[in-house]
Design an enzyme around this catalytic site. Structure first.
Site, mmCIF file in Angstrom:
data_model
loop_
_atom_site.group_PDB
_atom_site.id
_atom_site.type_symbol
_atom_site.label_atom_id
_atom_site.label_comp_id
_atom_site.label_asym_id
_atom_site.label_seq_id
_atom_site.Cartn_x
_atom_site.Cartn_y
_atom_site.Cartn_z
ATOM 1 N N ASP A 122 -85.791 61.789 -11.933
ATOM 2 C CA ASP A 122 -85.832 62.313 -13.303
ATOM 3 C C ASP A 122 -84.695 63.336 -13.456
ATOM 4 O O ASP A 122 -83.569 62.991 -13.813
ATOM 5 C CB ASP A 122 -87.212 62.920 -13.561
ATOM 6 C CG ASP A 122 -87.411 63.378 -14.996
ATOM 7 O OD1 ASP A 122 -86.445 63.357 -15.767
ATOM 8 O OD2 ASP A 122 -88.532 63.781 -15.350
ATOM 9 N N TRP A 195 -100.824 54.458 -10.947
ATOM 10 C CA TRP A 195 -101.729 55.329 -10.204
ATOM 11 C C TRP A 195 -102.137 56.570 -11.002
ATOM 12 O O TRP A 195 -102.953 57.347 -10.531
ATOM 13 C CB TRP A 195 -101.132 55.729 -8.854
ATOM 14 C CG TRP A 195 -99.696 56.164 -8.881
ATOM 15 C CD1 TRP A 195 -99.248 57.432 -9.120
ATOM 16 C CD2 TRP A 195 -98.542 55.358 -8.654
ATOM 17 N NE1 TRP A 195 -97.879 57.445 -9.067
ATOM 18 C CE2 TRP A 195 -97.409 56.186 -8.770
ATOM 19 C CE3 TRP A 195 -98.345 53.994 -8.363
ATOM 20 C CZ2 TRP A 195 -96.097 55.710 -8.612
ATOM 21 C CZ3 TRP A 195 -97.042 53.533 -8.202
ATOM 22 C CH2 TRP A 195 -95.942 54.378 -8.321
#
Lengths: 213, 213
Positions: A122, A195
């Site tokens: 990111d 998840w």
């Protein structure tokens, strides 16, 4: 509006599977380092596909890194600068580091080919931290052991790289010599990994809807 | 004939999701320990569901344990006994242990509630090893710090427990006081986890076929 991208488990599985041949050919890792928690799932899957028949699994250790968002300054001080705000989200906390006593035949990182696995690049802050700290460990071990000229090579695999201005930087050799592999490069979207899904069926439905758009 | 049971990622996800409320209520873990490689995926998923709003994630560290099948004796020695063959598959190798320097506020294991996560309880050898070694760490830390009477409580979560004779044993307090939770108890089948699938679509098809039988 924040654009979300939904990724299913099976897509994660296939991203790892598709990347494995290139990783084996270009990186030839002797040790995998999973950055937890996000790197745990891709690292475990990838390990299956990096296994070559007749050889044992590539050794893997986990490290834990958390990126804490530092609160921006409260703007009640004359010393506030935009620069301080820019620093938000750059503090990395270690929640686990390597266990050098259990590396077995690998013994230490010096001169090894080491693959770092995380789910997303990111801001690049976490990856920068990981590589810098691992390089320090290599340097310390080299000095202690009196090694000279041993080339330690780090490489990185992430599922997704966000195409945005990065706060962290990686060594030039990694970027220039194909030591960095992102299975997908995406815009600066909110990636929803499976998840983290509270309703995995709804999550998959969103992913399927996305796919036909 | 070996019976295989195919488990999809979404089933793993739901097993973790369904187990989370009971884990939160009964175990109230302060630290999660993922036994890698197999425990990585359920541990990461479970962590999402153990997070309570307004609180940070439960700290998690990975350990690496490998169960090596010891070769049975070659039967060319008069000293061979069936007992030696029974010992096959009981040697556990550590590939990573906890990092006590990065436990943060947890500091050490003494007096804590610790959840150990793995994918399967097969022979129980790995779980026995993990608990015994962790208990040694607790004992050593207690002595070093001069703690007395602090109750350290280990609990275990696995996706599947195989209903078979176990080679390893767990402390009686764990089994008697509901400190052991298996999302599913299965017969002694070959469980095919998705992260080992070379064709995840075929894997899912097998799982679907199984479900309607």
């Amino acid at each position: 509006m924040v654009v979300k991208e939904y990724v299913t488990y099976n897509e994660v599985h296939k991203l790892c599977q598709d990347a494995a041949p290139q990783i084996l050919q270009d990186f030839q890792p002797q040790l995998m380092i999973a950055i937890g928690g996000g790197g745990y799932v891709p690292a475990r899957i990838l390990r299956s596909f990096l296994k070559t028949p007749g050889s044992p699994n590539i050794p893997m250790q986990g490290i834990g890194l958390s990126l804490y968002e530092q609160l921006p300054p409260t703007h009640n001080s004359a010393s506030d600068t935009p620069g301080q705000i820019e620093e938000a989200g750059t503090k990395v906390t270690r929640t686990q580091w390597l266990d050098f006593t259990s590396l077995g035949e690998i013994e230490n990182l010096v001169g090894k080919r080491i693959l770092i696995v995380d789910e997303v690049d990111d801001t690049r802050t976490t990856l920068e931290y990981a590589v810098k700290e691992l390089e320090k460990d290599v340097e310390a071990a080299s000095q202690k052991l009196g090694y000279k000229g041993e080339e330690t090579v780090f490489s990185i695999f992430v599922l997704h790289n966000k195409n945005k201005e990065k706060k962290g930087t990686l060594p030039a050799y990694m970027m220039n010599n194909n030591r960095y592999l992102a299975a997908r490069t995406v815009e600066d979207v909110w990636i929803c990994y499976p998840w983290e899904a509270t309703d995995i069926d709804a999550h998959d439905a969103m992913a399927a809807k996305q796919a036909v758009q």
